[in-house]
Each structure stands twice: as structure tokens, then as C-alpha cells.
Design a protein around this motif. Structure first.
Motif, PDB file in Angstrom:
ATOM      1  N   THR A 269       0.847  -1.191   0.000  1.00 34.29           N
ATOM      2  CA  THR A 269       0.000   0.000   0.000  1.00 34.29           C
ATOM      3  C   THR A 269       0.882   1.240   0.000  1.00 34.29           C
ATOM      4  OG1 THR A 269      -1.834  -1.049   1.187  1.00 34.29           O
ATOM      5  CG2 THR A 269      -1.707   1.347   1.273  1.00 34.29           C
ATOM      6  N   VAL A 270       0.591   2.172  -0.912  1.00 32.46           N
ATOM      7  CA  VAL A 270       1.281   3.453  -0.972  1.00 32.46           C
ATOM      8  C   VAL A 270       0.257   4.504  -0.570  1.00 32.46           C
ATOM      9  CG1 VAL A 270       2.611   5.044  -2.399  1.00 32.46           C
ATOM     10  CG2 VAL A 270       2.743   2.580  -2.836  1.00 32.46           C
ATOM     11  N   GLY A 271       0.448   5.099   0.600  1.00 27.79           N
ATOM     12  CA  GLY A 271      -0.552   5.974   1.200  1.00 27.79           C
ATOM     13  C   GLY A 271      -0.750   7.287   0.470  1.00 27.79           C
ATOM     14  N   VAL A 272      -1.713   8.052   0.942  1.00 26.42           N
ATOM     15  CA  VAL A 272      -2.059   9.339   0.339  1.00 26.42           C
ATOM     16  C   VAL A 272      -0.828  10.238   0.305  1.00 26.42           C
ATOM     17  CG1 VAL A 272      -3.445  11.429   0.581  1.00 26.42           C
ATOM     18  CG2 VAL A 272      -4.460   9.184   1.076  1.00 26.42           C
ATOM     19  N   GLY A 273      -0.487  10.721  -0.883  1.00 28.62           N
ATOM     20  CA  GLY A 273       0.630  11.638  -1.030  1.00 28.62           C
ATOM     21  C   GLY A 273       2.000  11.026  -0.844  1.00 28.62           C
ATOM     22  N   ALA A 274       2.072   9.702  -0.694  1.00 29.87           N
ATOM     23  CA  ALA A 274       3.369   9.046  -0.538  1.00 29.87           C
ATOM     24  C   ALA A 274       4.100   9.013  -1.877  1.00 29.87           C
ATOM     25  CB  ALA A 274       3.197   7.636   0.012  1.00 29.87           C
ATOM     26  N   VAL A 275       5.432   8.895  -1.814  1.00 32.03           N
ATOM     27  CA  VAL A 275       6.266   8.961  -3.016  1.00 32.03           C
ATOM     28  C   VAL A 275       7.206   7.759  -3.057  1.00 32.03           C
ATOM     29  CG1 VAL A 275       8.029  10.274  -4.261  1.00 32.03           C
ATOM     30  CG2 VAL A 275       6.180  11.477  -3.049  1.00 32.03           C
ATOM     31  N   VAL A 276       7.263   7.110  -4.223  1.00 31.41           N
ATOM     32  CA  VAL A 276       8.187   6.000  -4.443  1.00 31.41           C
ATOM     33  C   VAL A 276       9.075   6.368  -5.616  1.00 31.41           C
ATOM     34  CG1 VAL A 276       8.425   3.543  -4.947  1.00 31.41           C
ATOM     35  CG2 VAL A 276       6.492   4.351  -3.561  1.00 31.41           C
ATOM     36  N   GLY A 277      10.394   6.459  -5.385  1.00 30.34           N
ATOM     37  CA  GLY A 277      11.319   6.962  -6.388  1.00 30.34           C
ATOM     38  C   GLY A 277      11.709   5.961  -7.448  1.00 30.34           C
ATOM     39  N   ALA A 278      12.441   6.439  -8.427  1.00 24.26           N
ATOM     40  CA  ALA A 278      12.868   5.636  -9.562  1.00 24.26           C
ATOM     41  C   ALA A 278      13.690   4.429  -9.118  1.00 24.26           C
ATOM     42  CB  ALA A 278      13.690   6.497 -10.517  1.00 24.26           C
ATOM     43  N   GLY A 279      13.359   3.273  -9.708  1.00 25.86           N
ATOM     44  CA  GLY A 279      14.114   2.066  -9.431  1.00 25.86           C
ATOM     45  C   GLY A 279      13.902   1.472  -8.060  1.00 25.86           C
ATOM     46  N   ALA A 280      13.017   2.032  -7.275  1.00 24.55           N
ATOM     47  CA  ALA A 280      12.750   1.493  -5.940  1.00 24.55           C
ATOM     48  C   ALA A 280      11.921   0.216  -6.052  1.00 24.55           C
ATOM     49  CB  ALA A 280      12.023   2.518  -5.085  1.00 24.55           C
ATOM     50  N   ARG A 281      11.983  -0.580  -4.998  1.00 27.33           N
ATOM     51  CA  ARG A 281      11.218  -1.823  -4.963  1.00 27.33           C
ATOM     52  C   ARG A 281      10.460  -1.919  -3.638  1.00 27.33           C
ATOM     53  NH1 ARG A 281      11.070  -6.987  -7.171  1.00 27.33           N
ATOM     54  NH2 ARG A 281      10.405  -8.611  -5.695  1.00 27.33           N
ATOM     55  N   LEU A 282       9.150  -2.164  -3.735  1.00 27.90           N
ATOM     56  CA  LEU A 282       8.325  -2.429  -2.560  1.00 27.90           C
ATOM     57  C   LEU A 282       7.735  -3.827  -2.704  1.00 27.90           C
ATOM     58  CD1 LEU A 282       6.199   0.854  -2.174  1.00 27.90           C
ATOM     59  CD2 LEU A 282       8.518   0.408  -1.365  1.00 27.90           C
ATOM     60  N   ASP A 283       7.859  -4.629  -1.675  1.00 35.69           N
ATOM     61  CA  ASP A 283       7.274  -5.967  -1.681  1.00 35.69           C
ATOM     62  C   ASP A 283       6.580  -6.191  -0.343  1.00 35.69           C
ATOM     63  OD1 ASP A 283       6.559  -8.594  -2.049  1.00 35.69           O
ATOM     64  OD2 ASP A 283       8.591  -9.392  -1.946  1.00 35.69           O
ATOM     65  N   GLY A 284       5.250  -6.223  -0.360  1.00 35.88           N
ATOM     66  CA  GLY A 284       4.506  -6.379   0.885  1.00 35.88           C
ATOM     67  C   GLY A 284       4.758  -5.252   1.856  1.00 35.88           C
ATOM     68  N   ALA A 285       4.942  -4.050   1.364  1.00 35.23           N
ATOM     69  CA  ALA A 285       5.237  -2.892   2.216  1.00 35.23           C
ATOM     70  C   ALA A 285       3.970  -2.106   2.508  1.00 35.23           C
ATOM     71  CB  ALA A 285       6.272  -1.990   1.546  1.00 35.23           C
ATOM     72  N   LEU A 286       3.967  -1.420   3.639  1.00 35.40           N
ATOM     73  CA  LEU A 286       2.833  -0.595   4.040  1.00 35.40           C
ATOM     74  C   LEU A 286       3.345   0.813   4.309  1.00 35.40           C
ATOM     75  CD1 LEU A 286      -0.075  -0.108   4.952  1.00 35.40           C
ATOM     76  CD2 LEU A 286       0.492  -1.176   7.150  1.00 35.40           C
ATOM     77  N   LEU A 287       3.038   1.736   3.402  1.00 34.27           N
ATOM     78  CA  LEU A 287       3.455   3.131   3.520  1.00 34.27           C
ATOM     79  C   LEU A 287       2.272   3.969   3.969  1.00 34.27           C
ATOM     80  CD1 LEU A 287       5.778   1.944   1.803  1.00 34.27           C
ATOM     81  CD2 LEU A 287       5.740   4.048   0.450  1.00 34.27           C
ATOM     82  N   PHE A 288       2.413   4.631   5.119  1.00 36.01           N
ATOM     83  CA  PHE A 288       1.387   5.544   5.585  1.00 36.01           C
ATOM     84  C   PHE A 288       1.446   6.832   4.749  1.00 36.01           C
ATOM     85  CE2 PHE A 288       1.059   3.936  10.270  1.00 36.01           C
ATOM     86  CZ  PHE A 288       0.718   2.676   9.799  1.00 36.01           C
ATOM     87  N   ASP A 289       0.465   7.695   4.978  1.00 38.15           N
ATOM     88  CA  ASP A 289       0.359   8.930   4.200  1.00 38.15           C
ATOM     89  C   ASP A 289       1.642   9.755   4.302  1.00 38.15           C
ATOM     90  OD1 ASP A 289      -2.204   8.050   3.812  1.00 38.15           O
ATOM     91  OD2 ASP A 289      -3.175   9.608   5.007  1.00 38.15           O
ATOM     92  N   GLY A 290       2.072  10.282   3.150  1.00 39.44           N
ATOM     93  CA  GLY A 290       3.209  11.189   3.121  1.00 39.44           C
ATOM     94  C   GLY A 290       4.567  10.548   3.273  1.00 39.44           C
ATOM     95  N   ALA A 291       4.643   9.223   3.297  1.00 35.75           N
ATOM     96  CA  ALA A 291       5.937   8.549   3.399  1.00 35.75           C
ATOM     97  C   ALA A 291       6.685   8.651   2.068  1.00 35.75           C
ATOM     98  CB  ALA A 291       5.757   7.090   3.795  1.00 35.75           C
ATOM     99  N   THR A 292       8.017   8.521   2.122  1.00 34.68           N
ATOM    100  CA  THR A 292       8.845   8.621   0.917  1.00 34.68           C
ATOM    101  C   THR A 292       9.854   7.484   0.870  1.00 34.68           C
ATOM    102  OG1 THR A 292       8.687  11.043   0.878  1.00 34.68           O
ATOM    103  CG2 THR A 292      10.515  10.042  -0.334  1.00 34.68           C
ATOM    104  N   VAL A 293       9.942   6.846  -0.298  1.00 33.58           N
ATOM    105  CA  VAL A 293      10.960   5.828  -0.553  1.00 33.58           C
ATOM    106  C   VAL A 293      11.831   6.342  -1.694  1.00 33.58           C
ATOM    107  CG1 VAL A 293      11.410   3.462  -1.285  1.00 33.58           C
ATOM    108  CG2 VAL A 293       9.487   3.949   0.245  1.00 33.58           C
ATOM    109  N   GLY A 294      13.117   6.505  -1.425  1.00 33.98           N
ATOM    110  CA  GLY A 294      14.007   7.120  -2.391  1.00 33.98           C
ATOM    111  C   GLY A 294      14.407   6.212  -3.533  1.00 33.98           C
ATOM    112  N   GLU A 295      15.142   6.768  -4.469  1.00 41.69           N
ATOM    113  CA  GLU A 295      15.573   6.041  -5.655  1.00 41.69           C
ATOM    114  C   GLU A 295      16.377   4.800  -5.281  1.00 41.69           C
ATOM    115  OE1 GLU A 295      17.703   8.513  -8.320  1.00 41.69           O
ATOM    116  OE2 GLU A 295      16.097   9.989  -8.546  1.00 41.69           O
ATOM    117  N   GLY A 296      16.017   3.689  -5.912  1.00 42.94           N
ATOM    118  CA  GLY A 296      16.769   2.462  -5.721  1.00 42.94           C
ATOM    119  C   GLY A 296      16.648   1.824  -4.353  1.00 42.94           C
ATOM    120  N   ALA A 297      15.803   2.351  -3.476  1.00 43.91           N
ATOM    121  CA  ALA A 297      15.627   1.756  -2.146  1.00 43.91           C
ATOM    122  C   ALA A 297      14.829   0.463  -2.255  1.00 43.91           C
ATOM    123  CB  ALA A 297      14.941   2.735  -1.210  1.00 43.91           C
TER     124      ALA A 297
END
Length: 356
Positions: A269-297
Motif C-alpha cells: 500500500t502506498v498511502g495518500v501523497g506518498a512517493v516511491v522513487g525511480a528504481g525502488a522496490r516495494l514488496d509487501g510494504a505498508l506506507l502511511f500517508d506522506g511517506a517517501t521511498v528514495g531512488e533504488g531503495a
């Protein structure tokens, strides 16, 4: 089911889920895009129950602020605040003045389940029961108290945890009470249904019936369970009419921004206003509102609190990142690490394997 009320006990502090519950009650934590409690309320409404009483305590105002009188959710909701912890039985007795119906569905507010509530109530009616318990079969019941039953489905006992359980049936945290039984629970003091109420009813030869199934069931008491339960909701393994989007490998909430080459899978889940950067990978992740995952993370089976940041190149597996915390570039977090709110972990390839 006009003759059935629902009670949801949501007063716990959720200490096993800290630091996430420092700012939110456990049932209000975002789970597959909405507060966890919204999923349970959607099932209650789908079963035809319209009147719900919430037994609150910790951060009680957050419930009424979000759900109001319940009308937007097709329900009528009353709120009762416990001045001090009363246990499950005491919490049920505490809401008694607000009950109207002959039968009462009672839920622990931290359980994600998929059982057919209409069938549970039908079992209660057909058995002319005083209390009916939903029991679920689990592969390994050693971590739970067991509830054996006879060939008619009548409950025989309530057993503590043991390494040699006599049955795979455990208490699933959902009950149907005859309204008159609730009035017999002692008022104004803590009461345990498992240790006092139910054994007392058995001793008095009351009809304590079981509804047994193998439906989806998960106690949402730990971060791992919260993340897995959210992923199961997103993927449609756990039923909910409150999911704010179609089932699939990922749920992107309003205004979420995910780079085209990012990979988001596993019921993330990518929450309201959350950001996932280029080349990042999420697997079974839970992002609350406004969270940020940077490039390649790389973020797997982890939860990021509101406004939390995992910087470029960081690797976060099985961790909890508190609200507003920052995980620096190239950091590695593993196996249950919990980062407290607003803590900043430095960049530079540092690996953490204990609470930060």
C-alpha cells in the motif's frame, strides 16, 4: 438483523505495535488505505447490523473524529469511554446501557477475519445459545488457548496455552451474547471473559455454543501481522468492502506518486501523497500517508509511518519506521528493527539489527 447490535472493543494501547501507536490507537492505524477498524465495520454492515457501540479508552477522540455518528458508513455508532481498563468482560458490561437488541455481536477490535457473520448469528439462534463463540482452526494452536467442543458444537472448556493442545480450535475474538447474559457480568471492575465469564457460564450449565470454521483469521497485534494483514486485504485474501480500490498486487491511494520503473508488489500500500522513487522496490510494504521511498531503495514486509523517509539505496526488510523518521542512504535495517518517530539514521551503509 434488526434484533442484533454490535460491540467493538477498541480500548487497548497497542504497546506491541509501538512506535506506530504512540500517535494513533491500534484500530485506527492505516491498513490497506483506511483505518483498520473500517474493514471490520464494513463486514458488520454487510451482515445487516446497523447499530454499533465502540468501547474506547486510549486516544478515544480519534474514533469519533473519523467515524462520527456512523451515517457516512451506513451505520449508527455510539461511543463509550472506559476510564480505566476493564478487560474484555468488563468492557462488554460497560457498554450495556447503550444496547437495544436481543442479541449482541461482540468483537475484539484487533482481529482481521473473514468468517460469515450471518452464519455465526444463525448458529447462535439455532442452538438457542446464551453465548456463541467463533472458533477458528489453526495449524499450530500451541500459541493460543484452546476451546474443545462436543459433537453438538457445545463448548466444553477453556484451556490455557499448552505444548500438547487437545484441539486445533482457538478463540477467534468474536462472540454472540444473549443480551440478558451481559447484565450478569459484574459491573465497574475488570473482568476476563476467558477466565471468569465463560467458565462461570459453563459451571452454571448455560448453553455456550461454538461456530467453528477455517476462515481467514489474523491477530493484528504485531507489526509483522499488521503488514501481512494489510497485504492480504490488498490482494483479496481477507474480505473487506472498505478497500479504497480494486484488489491486486498494490494499492495506490490518492495523490500517491510512483516512478514508472519502480516495482510495487506483494500487496503493498502506498498511502495518500506518498512517493516511491525511480528504481525502488516495494514488496509487501505498508506506507502511511506522506511517506517517501528514495531512488533504488528496497522496502520489504515493512511499515513506514506518516511522513517517514527511506533514502536512496537503503534496504529495509521486516522493520518499522516511525512517523517522520529518516533512514539514511545505503542504510540496512533487518529483522524487527524499530526506528522511533523523528529519529534520523545516518547515511553510509550502516546496518542496524536492533531497535534504533
Amino acid at each position: 438483523m434488526s434484533d442484533v447490535d454490535a460491540v467493538v472493543l477498541v480500548g487497548g494501547k497497542g504497546t506491541r505495535l509501538r512506535p506506530l501507536t504512540l500517535s494513533a490507537a491500534k484500530p485506527m492505524l492505516p491498513t490497506a488505505g483506511v483505518p483498520f477498524l473500517a474493514h471490520l465495520l464494513s463486514r458488520i454492515r454487510a451482515a445487516g447490523v446497523r447499530h454499533v457501540v465502540l468501547g474506547t479508552s486510549y486516544l478515544a477522540e480519534t474514533f469519533s473524529s473519523y467515524f462520527g455518528d456512523g451515517s457516512e458508513f451506513g451505520l449508527e455508532i455510539d461511543y463509550v469511554v472506559e476510564a480505566e481498563p476493564l478487560g474484555t468482560g468488563g468492557g462488554i458490561r460497560n457498554v450495556a446501557p447503550y444496547l437495544r437488541a436481543e442479541h449482541v455481536l461482540v468483537f475484539n477490535g484487533d482481529v482481521l477475519a473473514g468468517t460469515d457473520l450471518t452464519s455465526v448469528v444463525d448458529t447462535h439462534r439455532v442452538g438457542a445459545a446464551d453465548v456463541t463463540l467463533h472458533l477458528v482452526r489453526v495449524p499450530d494452536p500451541r500459541a493460543f488457548g484452546c476451546v474443545p467442543t462436543d459433537e453438538t458444537g457445545r463448548v466444553l472448556a477453556f484451556l490455557e496455552k499448552t505444548n500438547e493442545p487437545p484441539t486445533d480450535q482457538i478463540n477467534a475474538g468474536c462472540y454472540v451474547f444473549r443480551r440478558s447474559v451481559i447484565d450478569t457480568i459484574p459491573d465497574g471492575r475488570p473482568v476476563s471473559v476467558e477466565r471468569e465469564t465463560f467458565p462461570g457460564l459453563l459451571a452454571a450449565d448455560a448453553r455456550v455454543q461454538a461456530h467453528v470454521d477455517a476462515a481467514y483469521w489474523r491477530d493484528m497485534g504485531t507489526p509483522l501481522d499488521l503488514v501481512q494483514g494489510s497485504a492480504d486485504l490488498v490482494r483479496g485474501l481477507a474480505p473487506s468492502a472498505a478497500l479504497p480500490g480494486p484488489c491486486g498486487e498494490a494499492l495506490l491511494c490518492a495523490e500517491a506518486k510512483v516512478a514508472e520503473d519502480a516495482v510495487v508488489t506483494g500487496g503493498s500500500t502506498v498511502g495518500v501523497g506518498a512517493v516511491v522513487g525511480a528504481g525502488a522496490r516495494l514488496d509487501g510494504a505498508l506506507l502511511f500517508d506522506g511517506a517517501t521511498v528514495g531512488e533504488g531503495a528496497d522496502v520489504r514486509h515493512s511499515v513506514l509511518g506518516s511522513g517517514a523517509t527511506v533514502a536512496a539505496g537503503a534496504s529495509v526488510h521486516g522493520a518499522v519506521i516511525g512517523d517522520g523518521a529518516v533512514v539514511g542512504e545505503r542504510c540496512e535495517l533487518r529483522d524487527g528493527v524499530r526506528v522511533w518517530p523523528r529519529v534520523r539514521l545516518p547515511a553510509g551503509g550502516v546496518r542496524f539489527s536492533s531497535d534504533a
